[in-house]
Design a protein around this motif. Structure first.
Motif, PDB file in Angstrom:
ATOM      1  N   CYS A 177       0.844  -1.200   0.000  1.00  0.00           N
ATOM      2  CA  CYS A 177       0.000   0.000   0.000  1.00  0.00           C
ATOM      3  C   CYS A 177       0.878   1.249   0.000  1.00  0.00           C
ATOM      4  CB  CYS A 177      -0.917   0.013   1.224  1.00  0.00           C
ATOM      5  SG  CYS A 177      -1.762  -1.526   1.577  1.00  0.00           S
TER       6      CYS A 177
ATOM      7  N   SER B 162      -7.825  -6.451   2.571  1.00  0.00           N
ATOM      8  CA  SER B 162      -8.462  -5.463   1.701  1.00  0.00           C
ATOM      9  C   SER B 162      -8.653  -4.168   2.467  1.00  0.00           C
ATOM     10  CB  SER B 162      -9.823  -5.970   1.229  1.00  0.00           C
ATOM     11  OG  SER B 162     -10.791  -5.822   2.262  1.00  0.00           O
TER      12      SER B 162
ATOM     13  N   GLY C 212      -8.262  -5.532  -2.946  1.00  0.00           N
ATOM     14  CA  GLY C 212      -7.680  -6.627  -2.183  1.00  0.00           C
ATOM     15  C   GLY C 212      -8.554  -7.857  -2.262  1.00  0.00           C
TER      16      GLY C 212
ATOM     17  N   VAL D 151      -2.101  -3.042  -3.858  1.00  0.00           N
ATOM     18  CA  VAL D 151      -3.256  -2.168  -3.741  1.00  0.00           C
ATOM     19  C   VAL D 151      -2.973  -0.825  -4.411  1.00  0.00           C
ATOM     20  CG1 VAL D 151      -4.753  -0.989  -2.082  1.00  0.00           C
ATOM     21  CG2 VAL D 151      -3.964  -3.320  -1.614  1.00  0.00           C
TER      22      VAL D 151
END
Length: 891
Positions: free
Chosen positions: A76, A141, A130, A100
């Motif tokens: 991320c 997610s 996710g 992501v």
């Protein structure tokens, strides 16, 4: 086509979150909180150099600081960090990552894939929400809500739909085995997910939201394999032109023709629905009623209005209501009051006690080919719960026959629950129930296309390929793409298709009249120009010309009209052909084109000059055989006319099917064909004939079997072998081999079956035979050894089969020879052919499991170079041995 390391993605023992933070609105913080708070039992590692700990869990600075290589990494972090992280993680031993991060450009995505490929590290994303695996408590997610555990898998190309679907499903108590956002699917795509979920024991049905498909052959191969095991239900965005444009801009990929996508869904045995609500409606129906009857429907109700609503819905959905025969009417008369409806819907009147329901359902249960839609509106006469309980014994005796519809809410809640616990699918309204039944009917039709059993090949007219190639090469060499009408008809004639006789003449009335005198009046006159494709648009077609004078005037008027509308067109002359007068004839169109996604596609429908206005057409993906061609014809409205009505005889539909099969073969053998239109194709009970044709070719060779979305029969693998002084054919198995394969299996000794197949059952069901004979040559191969017998027939002497994993790494084999031919060398020759085939396709290893007492098979394996060992899947199994052969150097 790979499921390699997807177990690390969906069942990891450890997960690291890169970019994990305590900021409430950040993506990394949300992913971390979802993982940490979802009940996941594996090892969790937050990675962020700015924190010492998160939620009491030690935080790590970077990949090198982690105490182990995490099986799964969730990334991320900013775009410029993704490639370095994938490189480090792969080198450390991580086998899967969820990226992501959004906003990677094309170069960054390719660099990410290149870094991952070295280590076979699988990537979900980038730019994805996710994924969730609820039964493991795994929520990797940044969705705002979790998912309930269940048996449905949902895979979406749209992240926004993932979060909306989670919210919608959670409020309705719908659970999932897997919930996956593919994002830009740079690596893991729909094909990979279908391969993985198709064999996943925790998944009962697969639900897909699709906007675009890039690798059609991979998708179709995986879809056909998954659809053999469990229902695959699809929502495909982009039915309209605006929707297709939006989907293309959203995914950055061509959406392709929506009608072609429908054809692909049908050929793969899947079901397409229009809405997300229908997605779950179909899943509920197929899960509980998949094996129920799908021919017609009987409505059993205590309210006339509800019955009328169901009947209207059936008419709208194309669901036939069963006609109540005399015997069934008599059974119902015996148990129902005199004022019952005496028709379908069966209205047993609103005051019906529980026993009347029981007796009516018992009478209807004798009609085993019909499904029963039970509709009940609550009354004060008898509680709904009492009726449900009274019907339970019958529901258990006739499972999969009844669909339930309890109208109302609180008053019928317990009755509805009783039906559900008994395995009866339940629907809120009559319209919803009928729609669900229509899904089942469509699904069955698609499954028949997937598992159909074609008849033996008939003696079709062989194609004159040298003549076809000469025509095509002459056109391409001259710098043209469009064939003239005479060239197009000559090509069709060489392909074995019936065409009307055509004379080519110069641009004078005298030449046209000479040709007409030879052919006989009445005639049709058409303009001949390389520049004019659609002749009717410029007045270039005149029909029913009865004499020479009329023909002369037509020539003069046609040349003037063409000169006015297309002064740029170079007119070579005219074509003259006799008017074909076929009584009871239908004008049809047969065509072919190349879809940007699914490759060559074949069209059939109502033809003539109003073909676009009528818009009665259906598409199918090649290769076609007779059953698939008949199914294509049956998907059009004009098919009902072709079957005959009143005093109109049925057309030669089998002959039309052969035309479609010939076009399919033409697309396979002549890759230069880019477009083909036969319009009109005139058909009646005597046969069909092409009156006009348009063909466009391309030096780019857009057609050909190599571009088919479904791999065709590999004719190049057929060979003849001299065995004991007689010719034996070694060839791949065909769908048409079912009857012959059954006869072969029935001649095997029970002991031979037990030694090679590990069971002793002699009989084999149609569905099993269909799976054995109708294979996907992209991932499985079965060779037969056959010889001719009296009567121009054929018998099977032996067979070898190998199923290849989606990575093309390992194939597992099985070989069996007819019991009376053991020791004749057939087994060795079949195995040798399979080994050669697998080596040529790049498969790394061939393996098999052999019973220890099967000394003959173990000796054969040793003679072919196999290594023998204990069974790696079960080292304590002393009854079997494992044999393996490396097929490639250094494997």
């Amino acid at each position: 086509m790979s499921i390699r390391n997807l177990d690390a993605l969906f069942a990891p023992a450890s997960v690291a979150v890169f970019g994990a933070s305590e900021r409430p609105a950040s993506v990394g913080g949300t992913v971390w909180r979802n993982l940490h708070g979802s009940g996941y039992q594996g090892r969790l590692y937050p990675v962020n150099p700015k924190h010492a700990a998160l939620d009491g869990v030690k935080t790590y600075r970077d990949v090198a600081a982690l105490p182990e290589a995490p099986e799964l990494a969730v990334i991320c972090t900013p775009t410029d960090t993704v490639v370095p992280l994938i490189t480090e993680l792969g080198a450390r031993g991580t086998r899967a990552a969820i990226v992501v991060t959004a906003g990677l450009d094309k170069a960054q995505k390719q660099a990410m894939l290149d870094a991952a490929k070295v280590h076979t590290l699988r990537i979900l994303g980038p730019n994805c929400i996710g994924m969730l695996v609820p039964h493991l408590g795994l929520n990797a997610s940044f969705a705002h809500i979790g998912a309930l555990p269940g048996e449905l898998a949902f895979v979406s190309q749209s992240g926004a739909l993932v979060t909306a679907m989670l919210d919608w499903a959670g409020s309705r108590g719908i659970g999932f085995s897997h919930f996956v956002s593919l994002g830009e699917h740079a690596d893991v795509d729909f094909g990979d997910m279908l391969d993985f979920l198709g064999s996943d024991p925790a998944t009962r049905a697969i639900l897909l939201y699709i906007e675009s498909i890039e690798e059609s052959r991979k998708f179709m191969s995986a879809a056909r394999a998954a659809a053999r095991n469990k229902p695959v239900i699809v929502v495909k965005a982009g039915r309209s032109a605006a929707g297709q444009q939006a989907a293309a801009s959203h995914t950055g990929a061509l959406a392709g023709s929506d009608a072609t996508f429908d054809a692909a869904i049908a050929r793969a045995g899947m079901l397409r629905v229009d809405t997300l609500h229908d997605l779950f409606l179909a899943a509920e129906t197929l899960a509980r009623f998949r094996d129920g009857p799908s021919g017609d429907l009987i409505v059993l109700t205590n309210g006339g209005g509800a019955g009328v609503m169901a009947a209207d819905a059936a008419a709208a959905e194309g669901v036939p209501l069963a006609v109540l025969g005399d015997a069934l009417l008599a059974r119902l008369d015996a148990v129902l009051p005199a004022n019952w409806s005496h028709a379908n819907p069966v209205d047993i009147i609103g005051d019906a006690p529980a026993q009347r329901y029981v007796q009516a359902l018992d009478a209807l249960s004798k009609n085993r080919d019909s499904a029963v839609l039970f509709i009940h509106a609550p009354t004060a006469i008898v509680p709904s719960t009492e009726i449900a309980q009274a019907l339970l014994p019958q529901l258990s005796q006739t499972p999969g026959r009844v669909l339930g519809c309890w109208l109302g809410d609180g008053a019928v809640a317990q009755a509805r629950q009783t039906f559900r616990e008994a395995g009866v699918p339940d629907f809120n309204t009559p319209e919803e129930a009928v729609r669900a039944f229509s899904f089942l009917r469509t699904y069955r039709q698609h499954q028949e296309e997937l598992l159909q059993t074609p008849p033996a090949r008939s003696a079709a007219v062989p194609m004159d390929l040298p003549r076809i190639r000469a025509i095509v090469e002459e056109v391409i060499t001259s710098g043209r793409e469009l064939l003239t009408e005479p060239e197009a008809k000559a090509l069709l004639d060489a392909a074995g298709l019936p065409v009307v006789p055509t004379r080519v003449v110069g641009p004078t009335a005298a030449e046209a009249q000479t040709a007409a005198d030879a052919l006989g009046y009445p005639v049709a006159l058409k303009i001949l120009s390389h520049a004019i494709s659609h002749k009717s648009d410029v007045g270039g077609v005149r029909l029913n010309i009865g004499n020479a004078a009329e023909l002369g005037e037509a020539c003069k008027a046609m040349l003037a009209r063409v000169q006015e509308l297309r002064p740029d067109a170079d007119v070579q002359g005219f074509t003259v052909q006799p008017m074909v007068r076929k009584k009871h004839a239908h004008e049809l169109i047969v065509g072919a084109s190349v879809d940007p996604v699914f490759g060559p596609v074949i069209l059939f429908g109502a033809g003539g000059v109003a073909v676009e206005v009528l818009a009665d057409r259906a598409l199918a993906l090649p290769p076609l055989n007779t059953p698939l061609a008949l199914a294509l014809i049956g998907r059009t409205r004009i098919a009902r006319l072709l079957r005959g009505y009143r005093d109109e005889p049925a057309a030669d539909i089998d002959g039309l099917a052969q035309v479609l099969v010939a076009v399919s073969q033409l697309l396979a053998d002549v890759p230069e064909i880019a477009e083909l239109d036969i319009n009109p194709l005139l058909a009646n009970q005597e046969g069909a004939v092409a009156l006009d044709a348009r063909v466009r070719v391309s030096a780019g060779r857009p057609a050909g079997a190599a571009h088919f979305a479904i791999q065709p029969y590999p004719q190049e693998l057929v060979e003849t072998w001299d065995w004991q002084g007689q010719p034996v054919t070694l060839r791949p198995i065909r769908p048409e081999d079912e009857v012959q394969h059954r006869a072969f299996l029935e001649r095997l000794d029970p002991e031979d079956i037990r030694l090679r197949v590990f069971y002793s059952r002699r009989s084999i069901e149609h569905s099993e035979l269909a799976r054995l004979t109708q294979i996907d040559y992209a991932r499985e191969m079965a060779f037969l050894a056959t010889r001719h017998i009296a009567g121009n027939g054929e018998e099977t002497l032996g067979t070898v089969r190998a199923t290849v994993d989606p990575d093309n790494h390992t194939a597992e084999f099985g070989v069996i020879v007819r019991s009376d031919l053991k020791g004749s060398g057939l087994g060795h020759r079949l195995m040798d052919k399979m080994i050669q085939h697998l080596r040529a396709r790049g498969t790394q290893r061939l393996v098999g499991t052999v019973l220890r007492i099967n000394s003959g098979m173990l000796e054969l394996a040793a003679s072919l170079g196999f290594q023998e060992s204990v069974n790696p899947d079960d080292p304590d199994d002393h009854n079997t041995r494992f044999v393996s052969l490396n097929l490639q150097p250094g494997a």
